[in-house]
Structure formats: structure tokens, C-alpha cells
Design an enzyme around this catalytic site. Sequence first.
Site, PDB file in Angstrom:
ATOM      1  N   CYS A  80      21.739  34.526  48.918  1.00 54.63           N
ATOM      2  CA  CYS A  80      21.784  33.346  48.051  1.00 54.63           C
ATOM      3  C   CYS A  80      23.200  32.953  47.638  1.00 54.63           C
ATOM      4  O   CYS A  80      23.387  31.942  46.966  1.00 54.63           O
ATOM      5  CB  CYS A  80      20.920  33.582  46.816  1.00 54.63           C
ATOM      6  SG  CYS A  80      19.205  33.969  47.236  1.00 54.63           S
ATOM      7  N   HIS A  85      24.260  30.884  38.164  1.00 55.55           N
ATOM      8  CA  HIS A  85      23.337  31.233  39.244  1.00 55.55           C
ATOM      9  C   HIS A  85      21.902  31.177  38.715  1.00 55.55           C
ATOM     10  O   HIS A  85      21.025  30.597  39.349  1.00 55.55           O
ATOM     11  CB  HIS A  85      23.656  32.613  39.789  1.00 55.55           C
ATOM     12  CG  HIS A  85      22.804  33.027  40.936  1.00 55.55           C
ATOM     13  ND1 HIS A  85      22.819  32.351  42.133  1.00 55.55           N
ATOM     14  CD2 HIS A  85      21.896  34.036  41.084  1.00 55.55           C
ATOM     15  CE1 HIS A  85      21.964  32.933  42.974  1.00 55.55           C
ATOM     16  NE2 HIS A  85      21.393  33.939  42.360  1.00 55.55           N
ATOM     17  N   GLU A 129      23.817  37.960  34.079  1.00 60.36           N
ATOM     18  CA  GLU A 129      24.856  36.952  34.304  1.00 60.36           C
ATOM     19  C   GLU A 129      25.393  36.411  32.983  1.00 60.36           C
ATOM     20  O   GLU A 129      26.611  36.226  32.834  1.00 60.36           O
ATOM     21  CB  GLU A 129      24.315  35.806  35.146  1.00 60.36           C
ATOM     22  CG  GLU A 129      25.366  34.738  35.409  1.00 60.36           C
ATOM     23  CD  GLU A 129      24.853  33.539  36.194  1.00 60.36           C
ATOM     24  OE1 GLU A 129      25.689  32.720  36.614  1.00 60.36           O
ATOM     25  OE2 GLU A 129      23.613  33.417  36.368  1.00 60.36           O
ATOM     26  N   LYS A 187      18.961  25.204  38.731  1.00 57.90           N
ATOM     27  CA  LYS A 187      17.790  25.627  39.512  1.00 57.90           C
ATOM     28  C   LYS A 187      16.499  25.314  38.768  1.00 57.90           C
ATOM     29  O   LYS A 187      15.421  25.304  39.363  1.00 57.90           O
ATOM     30  CB  LYS A 187      17.866  27.116  39.847  1.00 57.90           C
ATOM     31  CG  LYS A 187      18.912  27.478  40.888  1.00 57.90           C
ATOM     32  CD  LYS A 187      18.858  28.963  41.217  1.00 57.90           C
ATOM     33  CE  LYS A 187      19.925  29.363  42.224  1.00 57.90           C
ATOM     34  NZ  LYS A 187      21.290  29.345  41.647  1.00 57.90           N
ATOM     35  N   HIS A 208      15.258  27.128  43.832  1.00 60.10           N
ATOM     36  CA  HIS A 208      16.306  27.976  44.398  1.00 60.10           C
ATOM     37  C   HIS A 208      16.408  27.729  45.891  1.00 60.10           C
ATOM     38  O   HIS A 208      15.520  28.103  46.658  1.00 60.10           O
ATOM     39  CB  HIS A 208      15.972  29.446  44.098  1.00 60.10           C
ATOM     40  CG  HIS A 208      17.078  30.400  44.405  1.00 60.10           C
ATOM     41  ND1 HIS A 208      18.233  30.023  45.056  1.00 60.10           N
ATOM     42  CD2 HIS A 208      17.204  31.733  44.161  1.00 60.10           C
ATOM     43  CE1 HIS A 208      19.018  31.080  45.181  1.00 60.10           C
ATOM     44  NE2 HIS A 208      18.422  32.112  44.647  1.00 60.10           N
ATOM     45  N   PHE A 267      21.110  38.755  47.219  1.00 60.58           N
ATOM     46  CA  PHE A 267      20.610  40.056  47.647  1.00 60.58           C
ATOM     47  C   PHE A 267      21.671  40.727  48.519  1.00 60.58           C
ATOM     48  O   PHE A 267      22.315  40.084  49.349  1.00 60.58           O
ATOM     49  CB  PHE A 267      19.333  39.892  48.466  1.00 60.58           C
ATOM     50  CG  PHE A 267      18.081  39.629  47.663  1.00 60.58           C
ATOM     51  CD1 PHE A 267      18.113  39.499  46.287  1.00 60.58           C
ATOM     52  CD2 PHE A 267      16.849  39.511  48.299  1.00 60.58           C
ATOM     53  CE1 PHE A 267      16.956  39.261  45.553  1.00 60.58           C
ATOM     54  CE2 PHE A 267      15.686  39.272  47.580  1.00 60.58           C
ATOM     55  CZ  PHE A 267      15.739  39.146  46.208  1.00 60.58           C
TER      56      PHE A 267
END
Length: 414
Positions: free
Chosen positions: A164, A304, A315, A336, A341, A402
Site C-alpha cells: 500500500c 495513511h 500513525e 480514505k 483504500h 504490508f
Amino acid sequence: MSSVPEVVVTGLGATTPLGGDVASTWASALAGQSGARTFDNDWAEKYGMPVNFAATIAVNPEEVLTRPEIKRMDPSTQYAIIAAREAWKDAGAPEIDGTRLGTVVSSGIGGIWTTLDAWDTLREKGARRVLPMTVPMLMPNSPTGFVSLEFGAKAGAHALVSACASGAEAIGYGVEMIRSGRADVVIAGGTEATIHPMPISAFAASRTLSLRNDDPTGASRPYDINRDGFVIGEGSGIVVLESAEHAAARGAKVYAKIGGVGLSADGYHITSPEPSGDGQIRAMKDALADAGVSATDIVHVNAHATSTTVGDLIEARSIRGVLGDDADHVALSATKSMTGHLLGGAGALETIFTVLAVSERTAPPTINVSDPDPELTLDLVRDTPRALRDGDIAAVNNSFGFGGHNVALVVQNA
């Protein structure tokens, strides 16, 4: 010794769940609209899927591309070509020697539709019926390859794969291509087309997707105490990066500059972020240092913020760890909540949002946060856009993936 070239953004392109181009996507984002929709098919019933919605593309590529283009490109490449054409046109279609033009277009997963369709064909009809274009369509470098062919880019055609974080890392790599002198102009960004029963079922099995089937538009709720996972989306975001000198020489309009790039890895877990946020902090600090700005210069962060229970707060704490008390004056957006996403396309689209936020002095909103998590200590822009101050400003776009990938980009006014 020559100085390092300054890198500016001269073109923007996108096709997303919010619109078929940048203008419609940005307008929908500022209006706080959601691109999440219930499927108009029988996937959930047929396969027993626990999720029956996603943030699907707003404009079908068949409305934009020719039939031959559709047949030889995976949807991920179709989206990238659509966005790249818009970005190139927006940049004024610069005349440039192909050896000074590069592409970096990334995908987190690649041509999953092509891969699975070919497997179905093999099982049901045999090897002779598998299409000869299958491999060029499914390979993850197909989007950047097609974009390089489209515009005659010969300085390099790259496809970084970092889940991502792929789209943002692609832009960071494009910046480095210009800084190192390999190219004067780079078409960079990300794309993804994974709204298919298999990847959706796989993400659901990993317990990362929201299960709010009765409320698709309200399902992505970053920082809300009742968040339960992300909404999968699809689409592409592409920017045209250019050395400031090259842009000035041709009289190009400039949206903003990409002043800093920060990269790090967690080295912790294949899917979970490192709890202390150390890798995220290092990426952000490096990006600020690379841009030559301090915490006081940052007025906006596009987070994010996927809407997962654990990731959002890690985050948020990392942002506070980097900016300290100056974080109190930063407008935090989690877009998002509207787009879903886009996986490998997310960081690129959110870079476009960050560029427009700086250019138009407007931070986009975060929607669906009716009950903010009490552990969030940042100033979240909720429901309506927020004006940003005058003068020299800087903003940060965060993208994590990831595998422990962390990317931070600093965007500054031109």
C-alpha cells in the site's frame, strides 16, 4: 559541483471511486462524498463472502478507452493509462527527448484479474485457450511499461512494489530520478484493480476489511472509536514530476514541489505495523530533513489512516512524535474515508490530494467520524474542508504497506 535539482509537480491525473478525473475526484472529496457502493452482482451470495461492497471505480474504462486497448490491458493498466493521459495533458504535453523522460508506475498486487481469469480459462477450457497476452497483462510492471510506450519514455520504466506504499514510493523514486540527473521529466504514481471476489475474501479473512454491509458509505471511519477495518477501493493517481529548471524553461504551470522523501522499513511483521511507530517516525523525520523544513512549517498531514483498529492510532502517535507540540496546529485529513483504500494506488492519489491541499490552501475533510477515538490527540479535519494559512507552507503525505514499508513525502508550495 552542481546543486540538486528542485522537483515540481506540473501535471495531475486520476480515475477513482469519486470521479473519472482529478477535478471531479477533488470536488467530491471536498464535498465529503463517499465512493463506497454495494455490489451490483451476486458475489456475496455465490461465494459466501462476508463483504458485499467496495469503493468501485466511478467511470468504467470502457467509456474512455478503445476496445483494442481494453482487450490488451489488465484493468490496473487501463486505470493507469487513463490517469497518465490526463496528467500529461494537464502538464501541457511537454516536448522532450525520450531519453530524458522516465516512468515509475507501481501496483501493490498487479494484474490479479488477468491472472485469475487465465486460471479459470485453463481449468475450464484447456491450455490452448489461454490468451497469448496473458503474461504482459498480468505482470506488475505492465502499467509502467504501457505508460512508457504511450509517451516514448526511455530514461527508465520502473515499477516499485511495496504494497500500500507503492504509489507514494513510485513518486519518491521519480523525484530521485530527476535529482540524480537521469531524467528531466518523470510520469509517476500508482494503480490498483483488485475488486474481485478472491482478494476481497482474502482481505476479509485477515480481518482487515470493514463488515458494515448495511452502511457502505459510512464504513470507512478513520479514528472513529467504532472503526472496524478499511473499505477496498480501486483506481489510479498519476503525477508529472519535472525539474524546476525544465518547467520554468517551457513556462509550465506548477502546482507545488516535492521537497522531501523519507523511506524506512519496520523489520517487524509482514502485516502489522511496529507498535512504537519507530519506522514511521524515521520516514517522516527523514522527509522533513530532506525538504529542509521543521515541524513548525508543517500545516497539513494526509494520513495513511486506513480505518483499522490498531494502525490508525500508531500513525497518530508517530505524527505527534515527529511534530511534538507543533502537531496542535496541523490539519489532519484521512481521505480514505471517502475514496476507500486504493492499495498500490492510494499513496499516489493521496499525494495528489496533498498537492492540491497546498496549492489551493485547503485541507480536505475526513468523513464518518461521529465518535472520535479519545486517544487521538491531533486536530482532525471533520466533514468540511479547512483553509490553510498563507505564506510558505509544507504538508506531509504518509503511506505505509504490508511488509513494513513506510514512505513519507513532503509537499511545499511552489
